[in-house]
Design a protein around this motif. Structure first.
Motif, mmCIF file in Angstrom:
data_model
loop_
_atom_site.group_PDB
_atom_site.id
_atom_site.type_symbol
_atom_site.label_atom_id
_atom_site.label_comp_id
_atom_site.label_asym_id
_atom_site.label_seq_id
_atom_site.Cartn_x
_atom_site.Cartn_y
_atom_site.Cartn_z
ATOM 1 N N GLU A 129 5.280 0.648 -12.142
ATOM 2 C CA GLU A 129 4.757 -0.671 -11.476
ATOM 3 C C GLU A 129 4.262 -1.817 -12.207
ATOM 4 O OE1 GLU A 129 2.310 1.642 -7.682
ATOM 5 O OE2 GLU A 129 1.607 1.681 -9.823
ATOM 6 N N LEU A 151 -4.778 1.411 -17.475
ATOM 7 C CA LEU A 151 -3.829 1.666 -16.389
ATOM 8 C C LEU A 151 -3.532 2.931 -15.835
ATOM 9 C CD1 LEU A 151 -1.409 -1.497 -17.482
ATOM 10 C CD2 LEU A 151 -2.842 -1.609 -15.272
ATOM 11 N N VAL A 156 -2.152 3.666 -11.898
ATOM 12 C CA VAL A 156 -0.969 2.414 -12.059
ATOM 13 C C VAL A 156 0.158 3.343 -12.971
ATOM 14 C CG1 VAL A 156 0.064 0.776 -12.773
ATOM 15 C CG2 VAL A 156 -2.447 0.467 -12.004
ATOM 16 N N VAL A 204 2.791 3.291 -15.371
ATOM 17 C CA VAL A 204 3.053 2.148 -16.375
ATOM 18 C C VAL A 204 4.129 2.490 -17.452
ATOM 19 C CG1 VAL A 204 0.924 2.937 -17.524
ATOM 20 C CG2 VAL A 204 1.852 0.569 -17.784
ATOM 21 N N LYS A 226 -3.696 -4.106 -9.888
ATOM 22 C CA LYS A 226 -3.622 -3.489 -8.867
ATOM 23 C C LYS A 226 -3.644 -4.482 -7.500
ATOM 24 C CE LYS A 226 -5.923 0.337 -8.786
ATOM 25 N NZ LYS A 226 -6.977 1.574 -8.933
ATOM 26 N N LEU A 246 -0.069 -5.569 -6.982
ATOM 27 C CA LEU A 246 0.661 -4.391 -6.468
ATOM 28 C C LEU A 246 0.392 -4.383 -5.075
ATOM 29 C CD1 LEU A 246 0.662 -2.034 -9.508
ATOM 30 C CD2 LEU A 246 2.532 -3.512 -8.509
#
Length: 570
Positions: A469, A493, A498, A500, A560, A563
């Motif tokens: 992401e 993250l 997330v 990453v 976030k 996303l």
């Protein structure tokens, strides 16, 4: 995940084998590698994207009430023989024998296997309806694999199979799957159209395809903007043209030495192809039938099968043509022909046309249906072409191409009758189960996403399919403040849920930026000069040119929010 551990073998140049944009970018971005014609390995980025597509499908299937199973790749050929599909698949089947000489196939699909399972365990209406699905590798020996992972010999597919007590129940199951498919493609960021389709080797009655419009697609379809009719080319119905005008002329036999093609006869007689009629001799379930279409049209064999109500057709060989027409190939015609004649609707309204004379080197001019030959059946049996009109509202049809992502079928009782999958109804009568099947090409979801979302620099992933992401891109890791900030945001993250990717390579900034654009991760976090000067991280959406800036402490929330608020480019 750190880039140095992730195995992302990007390429600077376009591979010579790449045919379309998705193929080129999947190879360059290190998603796939070719093993042999029609067979690809998925590398880490590609496998992550494929798994995400499969998970979207799985979630929506579960939500729609389907139950997941996992069926074997190996199938005994006897099962396909029961349904008659050994001949249907023909050379597309991968066949093999085990050490005991038992003949097996690598599953091209699983209708027979699932029907055999269900018939062993459900024998009452109380056990129905049921819908079973799987996500499994399928095998078909495609004669011309193309488009990277769009058409391959080995592919990942979701196939679901519904079993109901009657057609009304099938209608409900079919509608649930149709709605689930719409949700799947919407979540994947793909804009699809639903078109009428031909069932093909699956058989049954009603069928629809979900197609993403794209010039990269090999599937052609027609659309009527006036009434909304859409159908694949093999299914597309066309309006009959107006009846020809003018006085019927006397038959005239003309010599056409060695002229067996429409182009040759058209040029020699100086008439347009639309004034010629092709008389094609087919074998329909083994019996000869003459099929008439205009010289500028082509027979649509899928339509012809439906019009004749037969199981299979094939063009007759030269010996059969000579026996039926009395002439060699290229000179058959309807006048005096001793065979039933099926006539396309465009031929039925034609007047004074030219066709073969049923003897070598001769054609007959001024042929008129009804006067000069008897028609057994009139039907729409040709391929649609530019300029044709909609059979529903008579508006001119538009033609387009697209990538077929999924197809749904009302199978009826084809497989249940062939394999003996019956149940007892409330009155104690034994009836065949009524089936539907529903397929989605998982690999094609990935290719379609790239075809619809990219730029000159690379892929632009929708958030739902992106391998990662967010991408952390530090400039000059030898600078302690940059290195510390990169590690800090990487940890935050990950802890924030997330996915990453941390580009921890000791590579030039230009290389990192080019690779970042190529692999297309939705959010890029750059740590460089601006951070050293202002203490802020650069946040950039892959689909936008401009970046924004924020303190490190706010970066996780900002990422976030991006996303959650957008799938990707609109």
């Amino acid at each position: 995940m750190r880039w140095t551990q992730a195995f992302i073998p990007t390429l600077k140049e376009d591979p010579a084998e790449a045919e379309i944009i998705s193929h080129r970018l999947m190879l360059r971005a290190g998603l796939i590698r070719k093993v042999t014609s029609g067979v690809y390995s998925y590398l880490p980025l590609g496998w992550r994207a494929l798994r995400k597509a499969a998970e979207i499908v799985r979630q929506e299937m579960d939500k729609a009430g389907a139950v997941e199973v996992f069926l074997p790749v190996l199938q005994p050929i006897e099962l396909l023989s029961l349904s008659g599909r050994v001949a249907d698949f023909g050379e597309d089947l991968f066949r093999l024998k085990d050490r005991h000489k038992k003949e097996l196939v690598l599953g091209p699909t699983h209708e027979e296997v699932i029907t055999d399972i269900v018939k062993q365990h459900i024998n009452s209406y109380r056990g129905l309806p049921v819908n079973l699905y799987q996500i499994q590798t399928k095998f078909r020996d495609e004669v011309r694999p193309r488009g990277g992972v769009i058409r391959t010999k080995e592919f990942l597919m979701k196939d679901a199979y519904s079993f109901d007590v009657d057609e009304k129940g099938l209608d409900k199951s079919y509608q649930k799957m149709k709605e689930a498919y719409s949700r799947i493609f919407e979540r994947a960021g793909l804009k699809c159209v639903v078109v009428e389709a031909d069932p093909g080797v699956m058989g049954g009655g009603e069928s629809e395809e979900f197609i993403m419009p794209s010039e990269a697609g090999e599937g052609a379809y027609v659309a009527c903007e006036k009434c909304g009719y859409r159908a694949v080319l093999e299914k597309a119905a066309v309006a009959a043209p107006p009846k020809g005008t003018g006085k019927s002329q006397a038959l005239k036999e003309v010599e056409t030495p060695g002229m067996t093609t429409i182009a040759q006869v058209s040029e020699f007689l100086e008439i347009g192809a639309e004034k010629l009629v092709k008389t094609l001799i087919y074998l329909a379930d083994g019996k000869p039938v003459a099929v008439l279409v205009r010289g500028d049209h082509e027979v649509n064999e899928a339509k012809l099968v439906r019009a004749l109500g037969v199981k299979e057709i094939s063009l007759a060989d030269a010996t059969t043509i000579k026996r039926v027409s009395g002439a060699p190939v290229g000179f058959a015609g309807p006048v005096g022909l001793e065979a039933p004649i099926v006539c396309d609707q465009a031929v039925a309204v034609s007047a004074n046309f030219t066709s073969g004379a049923n003897k070598a080197d001769f054609h007959i001019q001024n042929i008129n249906p009804g006067r000069d030959f008897k028609i057994e059946r009139i039907a729409d049996i040709r391929m649609a072409i530019q300029g044709d009109c909609c059979a529903n509202c008579k508006a001119e049809l538009e033609f387009a191409r697209g990538i077929e992502l999924g197809q749904i079928f009302k199978l009826g009782t084809r497989y249940s009758e062939a394999l003996g999958a019956t149940f007892l109804d409330a009155a104690g009568a034994s009836l065949p189960m009524v089936m539907g099947c529903y397929g989605i090409g998982i690999n094609r979801i990935i290719a379609a996403a790239i075809e619809s979302s990219h730029d000159e620099a690379g892929i632009i992933w929708p958030a739902a399919l992106a391998p990662y992401e967010a991408l952390i891109l530090p400039i000059n890791l030898s600078e302690p403040r940059v290195a510390q900030a990169a590690e800090d945001i990487y940890k935050r993250l990950e802890e924030g849920g997330v996915e990453v990717l941390f580009d921890d390579r000791e590579a030039a900034p230009g290389v990192k930026f080019k690779d970042a654009d190529l692999i297309g991760i939705p959010v890029r976090i750059t740590i460089g000069r601006h951070f050293l000067a202002q203490g802020e991280l650069e946040i950039k959406k892959r689909w936008e040119k401009e970046a924004s800036f924020c303190p490190l402490e706010e970066a996780v929330g900002r990422v976030k929010a991006i996303l959650e608020g957008a799938q990707g480019p609109s």
